[in-house]
Design an enzyme around this catalytic site. Sequence first.
Site, short mmCIF file in Angstrom:
data_model
loop_
_atom_site.label_atom_id
_atom_site.label_comp_id
_atom_site.label_asym_id
_atom_site.label_seq_id
_atom_site.Cartn_x
_atom_site.Cartn_y
_atom_site.Cartn_z
N ASP A 106 73.07 24.82 48.05
CA ASP A 106 73.10 24.12 49.34
C ASP A 106 71.97 24.55 50.26
OD1 ASP A 106 73.99 26.67 49.87
OD2 ASP A 106 75.87 26.07 50.81
N LYS A 157 78.63 38.50 55.26
CA LYS A 157 79.29 38.06 56.50
C LYS A 157 79.61 39.25 57.41
CE LYS A 157 79.80 33.77 54.66
NZ LYS A 157 79.48 33.84 53.27
N ASP A 219 70.69 26.41 55.24
CA ASP A 219 71.91 26.15 54.45
C ASP A 219 72.54 24.92 55.08
OD1 ASP A 219 74.66 26.03 53.84
OD2 ASP A 219 74.79 28.17 53.46
N1 GDD Z 1 80.19 27.33 40.10
C1 GDD Z 1 80.64 27.86 41.24
N2 GDD Z 1 81.88 28.47 41.22
N3 GDD Z 1 79.90 27.78 42.36
C2 GDD Z 1 80.40 28.32 43.49
C3 GDD Z 1 81.66 28.96 43.56
C4 GDD Z 1 82.44 29.03 42.33
O1 GDD Z 1 83.55 29.55 42.30
N4 GDD Z 1 81.87 29.38 44.83
C5 GDD Z 1 80.78 29.03 45.54
N5 GDD Z 1 79.89 28.37 44.73
C6 GDD Z 1 78.58 27.83 45.12
C7 GDD Z 1 78.62 26.89 46.31
O2 GDD Z 1 78.75 25.54 45.86
C8 GDD Z 1 77.29 27.14 46.98
O3 GDD Z 1 76.26 26.33 46.44
C9 GDD Z 1 76.97 28.59 46.65
O4 GDD Z 1 77.80 28.94 45.54
C10 GDD Z 1 77.23 29.54 47.82
O5 GDD Z 1 78.53 29.31 48.31
P1 GDD Z 1 78.78 29.01 49.87
O6 GDD Z 1 80.24 28.80 50.05
O7 GDD Z 1 77.88 27.98 50.37
O8 GDD Z 1 78.44 30.45 50.48
P2 GDD Z 1 77.90 30.81 51.93
O9 GDD Z 1 76.92 29.80 52.41
O10 GDD Z 1 79.06 31.10 52.80
O11 GDD Z 1 77.14 32.22 51.65
C11 GDD Z 1 76.21 32.34 50.59
O12 GDD Z 1 74.97 31.75 50.92
C12 GDD Z 1 74.27 32.39 52.02
C13 GDD Z 1 72.98 31.62 52.22
O13 GDD Z 1 73.27 30.30 52.52
C14 GDD Z 1 76.01 33.83 50.24
O14 GDD Z 1 75.28 33.90 49.05
C15 GDD Z 1 75.27 34.58 51.37
O15 GDD Z 1 74.99 35.89 50.95
C16 GDD Z 1 73.97 33.87 51.69
O16 GDD Z 1 73.33 34.49 52.81
MG MG Z 2 76.36 27.92 51.81
#
Ligand code: GDD
Ligand code: MG
Length: 369
Positions: A106, A157, A219
Amino acid sequence: MQAVILVGGEGTRLRPLTSGIPKPIVTLVDRPFMAYMLQWLHGHGVDDVIMSCGFLATKVKEVLGDGSDYGISLRFVEEPEPRGTAGALKYAEEFLQDRFLMLNGDVLTDVDIGAQIAQHERSGATGTLGLVPVEDPSAYGLVLTEPDGEVTGFLEKPGPDQLDGVDDYLISAGIYVLERSVLDLIEPDRKVSIEREVWPELVGDGLYGYADRDAYWLDIGTPQRYLQGTVDILAGEVRTGVLDRLHDGLAVDGEVDPSATVLAPAIIEAGARIAAGATVGPGAVVASGARVQAGAVVERSVVLDGAVVGEDAVVRDAIVGPRVTIGSRTVAEQETVLGEGVQLGGDNLLSRGVKVFPGATVGDGAIRF
Ligand code: GDD
Ligand code: MG
């Protein structure tokens, strides 16, 4: 070069845009979001992509196909149940090469992955995290590093008390270069978070950060950021293929009444119609089959396929889902999100992040929020 893209999350924060469509294929400006990532990766020599899917995988496959539109070989791996960010990687183990990229699915960015890979090689790292600066790290993974890039702390977080003494907020951009040996740290067959269980374990043991302070990075996972991404793509803040379509910030392929005003940057797709006296832009996308009726205003907003913005209605900083109808004089502003097929009567006021879920009907003058 190989890349694994994680797209298994449910995209809950982007609802109702993601109520029926998974986040990777939600339309952003004029193409499915994932197209931006694939074009960016292809530009850095990635030719083999594994999509790690869960939620609504079939739709993702239908839209992206085998990747040939992007010059990439695209394969899909579906977990039996959500395994978390590390569990998903482990599940794809049999397809992975000795060194590969891993990406959150994303992020809209033009980070220089080539430079990140070069640093990874120079330092002999096991994992190199792409880092970008932000003002508020609370929604991300905060990364503390030495001047040579070695990671000394990873705080997913972080709460306010964890920010004491930190003055440079570099966060993980969700762009990783990894050696296959990382997989040995992940227990199979269970849900594992790479941010909470793997990175902390790798600190001091080959985990590095590559900071790119000049790149664009976003993001797109909330309506506010989705709109930001839209406006930034139109304005050319991030290098994308959309810029090839724009001339002086405009692509007007639809029908525009001579008395209407179109302000750059804006895209009016073929089959869209803008009526007399309406104003579209700056920062607007009116998708195919959508109509903006007489005197209406659409600014910093997206009006998706087949939606109708009624006479003298105002859509400002809002997302209007496919086939929504908005009645006369209704105002939708301040990050209002209207899910697919919503029918809003006339003389309503929706503001401050109101989300209306797909298919809902709102009568005339029923909402002043
Ligand atoms: N296949 C799979 N299975 N993908 C997953 C799963 C899962 O169980 N859970 C999450 N994802 C994918 C989501 O679709 C997304 O593309 C990515 O992993 C990160 O998940 P988010 O839910 O968007 O996390 P976030 O935005 O709160 O935090 C993450 O991204 C940040 C940057 O945008 C973390 O990686 C943070 O450390 C990072 O700063
Ligand atoms: Mg994200």
